[in-house]
Every structure is written in structure tokens, then in C-alpha cells.
Design a protein around this motif. Structure first.
Motif, mmCIF file in Angstrom:
data_model
loop_
_atom_site.group_PDB
_atom_site.id
_atom_site.type_symbol
_atom_site.label_atom_id
_atom_site.label_comp_id
_atom_site.label_asym_id
_atom_site.label_seq_id
_atom_site.Cartn_x
_atom_site.Cartn_y
_atom_site.Cartn_z
ATOM 1 N N ARG A 40 0.828 -1.208 0.000
ATOM 2 C CA ARG A 40 0.000 0.000 0.000
ATOM 3 C C ARG A 40 0.860 1.255 0.000
ATOM 4 O O ARG A 40 0.589 2.212 -0.728
ATOM 5 C CB ARG A 40 -0.901 -0.013 1.240
ATOM 6 C CG ARG A 40 -2.314 0.348 0.936
ATOM 7 C CD ARG A 40 -3.181 0.213 2.147
ATOM 8 N NE ARG A 40 -3.474 1.549 2.610
ATOM 9 C CZ ARG A 40 -3.771 1.868 3.848
ATOM 10 N NH1 ARG A 40 -3.806 0.954 4.766
ATOM 11 N NH2 ARG A 40 -4.035 3.101 4.167
ATOM 12 N N ILE A 41 1.920 1.257 0.814
ATOM 13 C CA ILE A 41 2.820 2.412 0.875
ATOM 14 C C ILE A 41 3.557 2.566 -0.449
ATOM 15 O O ILE A 41 3.708 3.677 -0.974
ATOM 16 C CB ILE A 41 3.800 2.253 2.057
ATOM 17 C CG1 ILE A 41 3.055 2.422 3.373
ATOM 18 C CG2 ILE A 41 4.941 3.253 1.954
ATOM 19 C CD1 ILE A 41 3.888 2.095 4.593
ATOM 20 N N ARG A 42 4.001 1.458 -1.033
ATOM 21 C CA ARG A 42 4.728 1.526 -2.298
ATOM 22 C C ARG A 42 3.836 2.019 -3.434
ATOM 23 O O ARG A 42 4.298 2.694 -4.353
ATOM 24 C CB ARG A 42 5.285 0.157 -2.630
ATOM 25 C CG ARG A 42 6.076 0.151 -3.888
ATOM 26 C CD ARG A 42 7.353 -0.533 -3.693
ATOM 27 N NE ARG A 42 8.174 -0.354 -4.888
ATOM 28 C CZ ARG A 42 9.134 -1.152 -5.220
ATOM 29 N NH1 ARG A 42 9.413 -2.163 -4.442
ATOM 30 N NH2 ARG A 42 9.822 -0.938 -6.290
ATOM 31 N N ALA A 43 2.553 1.701 -3.385
ATOM 32 C CA ALA A 43 1.631 2.154 -4.427
ATOM 33 C C ALA A 43 1.445 3.663 -4.391
ATOM 34 O O ALA A 43 1.152 4.279 -5.421
ATOM 35 C CB ALA A 43 0.283 1.451 -4.273
ATOM 36 N N ALA A 47 6.071 6.933 -9.510
ATOM 37 C CA ALA A 47 6.646 5.915 -10.388
ATOM 38 C C ALA A 47 8.089 6.287 -10.731
ATOM 39 O O ALA A 47 8.471 7.458 -10.671
ATOM 40 C CB ALA A 47 5.817 5.817 -11.660
ATOM 41 N N PRO A 48 8.918 5.312 -11.107
ATOM 42 C CA PRO A 48 10.286 5.638 -11.512
ATOM 43 C C PRO A 48 10.276 6.504 -12.768
ATOM 44 O O PRO A 48 9.336 6.443 -13.568
ATOM 45 C CB PRO A 48 10.927 4.282 -11.770
ATOM 46 C CG PRO A 48 9.832 3.289 -11.805
ATOM 47 C CD PRO A 48 8.657 3.889 -11.126
ATOM 48 N N PRO A 49 11.304 7.322 -12.964
ATOM 49 C CA PRO A 49 11.304 8.232 -14.118
ATOM 50 C C PRO A 49 11.414 7.464 -15.434
ATOM 51 O O PRO A 49 12.025 6.398 -15.513
ATOM 52 C CB PRO A 49 12.536 9.108 -13.892
ATOM 53 C CG PRO A 49 13.385 8.344 -12.945
ATOM 54 C CD PRO A 49 12.485 7.490 -12.136
ATOM 55 N N HIS A 50 10.807 8.020 -16.459
ATOM 56 C CA HIS A 50 10.872 7.453 -17.801
ATOM 57 C C HIS A 50 12.241 7.735 -18.401
ATOM 58 O O HIS A 50 12.964 8.623 -17.945
ATOM 59 C CB HIS A 50 9.777 8.064 -18.680
ATOM 60 C CG HIS A 50 8.405 7.743 -18.182
ATOM 61 N ND1 HIS A 50 7.857 6.492 -18.261
ATOM 62 C CD2 HIS A 50 7.463 8.520 -17.584
ATOM 63 C CE1 HIS A 50 6.649 6.507 -17.743
ATOM 64 N NE2 HIS A 50 6.378 7.728 -17.319
ATOM 65 N N PRO A 51 12.633 7.010 -19.439
ATOM 66 C CA PRO A 51 13.954 7.242 -20.052
ATOM 67 C C PRO A 51 14.161 8.668 -20.539
ATOM 68 O O PRO A 51 15.269 9.198 -20.489
ATOM 69 C CB PRO A 51 13.988 6.249 -21.217
ATOM 70 C CG PRO A 51 13.056 5.165 -20.816
ATOM 71 C CD PRO A 51 11.973 5.833 -20.011
ATOM 72 N N ASP A 52 13.096 9.336 -20.999
ATOM 73 C CA ASP A 52 13.273 10.720 -21.472
ATOM 74 C C ASP A 52 13.429 11.706 -20.319
ATOM 75 O O ASP A 52 13.826 12.852 -20.527
ATOM 76 C CB ASP A 52 12.117 11.133 -22.377
ATOM 77 C CG ASP A 52 10.767 10.990 -21.694
ATOM 78 O OD1 ASP A 52 10.655 10.145 -20.788
ATOM 79 O OD2 ASP A 52 9.831 11.725 -22.069
ATOM 80 N N GLU A 53 13.145 11.290 -19.076
ATOM 81 C CA GLU A 53 13.318 12.151 -17.909
ATOM 82 C C GLU A 53 14.675 11.956 -17.241
ATOM 83 O O GLU A 53 14.987 12.643 -16.268
ATOM 84 C CB GLU A 53 12.219 11.871 -16.888
ATOM 85 C CG GLU A 53 10.823 12.185 -17.379
ATOM 86 C CD GLU A 53 9.757 11.703 -16.413
ATOM 87 O OE1 GLU A 53 10.073 10.852 -15.546
ATOM 88 O OE2 GLU A 53 8.621 12.168 -16.519
ATOM 89 N N GLN A 54 15.489 11.036 -17.742
ATOM 90 C CA GLN A 54 16.795 10.763 -17.150
ATOM 91 C C GLN A 54 17.777 11.892 -17.484
ATOM 92 O O GLN A 54 17.618 12.583 -18.489
ATOM 93 C CB GLN A 54 17.355 9.432 -17.689
ATOM 94 C CG GLN A 54 16.515 8.235 -17.319
ATOM 95 C CD GLN A 54 16.593 7.908 -15.846
ATOM 96 O OE1 GLN A 54 17.563 8.224 -15.168
ATOM 97 N NE2 GLN A 54 15.560 7.282 -15.332
#
Length: 122
Positions: A40-43, A47-54
Motif C-alpha cells: 500500500r505504501i509503495r503504491a 513511479a520511476p522516471p521514464h527514459p526521457d526524464e533521465q
């Protein structure tokens, strides 16, 4: 068979089988609750960043290390105790770039050890 002996046998059977089973159920319930709460806490986390946000390398290429000599910062002398935030050049005040940018060379007649007691090169 005596009635007292029968009661003792039932009591030891309960203590030897039912109580550990109930303790096991409590532990399994606690583990299930911990996994449920963790999911529940992880939800709720982003979300992890997308490749274009790196992060990307600059167009000018990789950034290299810059080495330069700085002027030494003298420790202020006085009657009062010096606190870390009053020290010059230790994160709160900038030091100046030294005029002489040549790297210091070791003395040719020295071994390079401080206080080693040796005669150096002979």
C-alpha cells in the motif's frame, strides 16, 4: 485411569500442540499484514522516471575535473574560541584563486616523509 491424570494429559497436549499453532497463526497474520501495508505504501510512491526524464550529457561533452590552487585560509587568532561557522573558507566563505598555479614540487634532497627521522636521499 484417574481423572486427575487425564486432565494433565489433555493440558500438556493443548500446551504442546494448540498454543504453538496459535502463535504461528499470529506470526503469519503479522507477516501478511506487513506485506499488505508495504504494498500500500509503495503504491502511493511516485513511479520511476521514464527514459526521457533521465539526466543527459551536455552538448559540449563530458564535464572534466578542474584543479586549481587556492590561497590558504588563515585561522583567526583571538581570545575567544572559534566556532566552525566562523572559519573562513570552510563552506561559508569563498577562498581566492592563488596567483601561482604551479604544483608544488618535493625537495630533491628530501624523502617526502614528515617527521620520519630519516636523512633523506644520501
Amino acid at each position: 485411569m484417574d481423572i486427575v491424570t487425564t486432565r494433565l494429559a489433555v493440558s500438556s497436549a493443548v500446551m504442546g500442540g494448540v498454543v504453538p499453532f496459535l502463535v504461528g497463526l499470529v506470526i503469519v497474520g503479522a507477516l501478511i499484514w506487513a506485506v499488505w501495508r508495504g504494498r500500500r505504501i509503495r503504491a502511493r510512491e511516485p513511479a520511476p522516471p521514464h527514459p526521457d526524464e533521465q539526466p543527459r550529457m551536455p552538448d559540449s561533452g563530458p564535464v572534466h575535473e578542474v584543479r586549481e590552487r587556492r590561497e590558504p585560509a588563515e585561522v583567526p587568532r583571538g581570545r575567544h574560541r572559534i566556532t566552525p561557522h566562523r572559519l573562513r573558507g570552510h563552506g561559508n566563505l569563498r577562498t581566492r584563486r592563488a596567483a601561482d598555479q604551479k604544483a608544488p614540487k618535493w625537495d630533491e634532497n628530501s624523502s617526502g616523509g614528515f617527521g620520519s627521522g630519516g636523512p633523506g636521499r644520501t
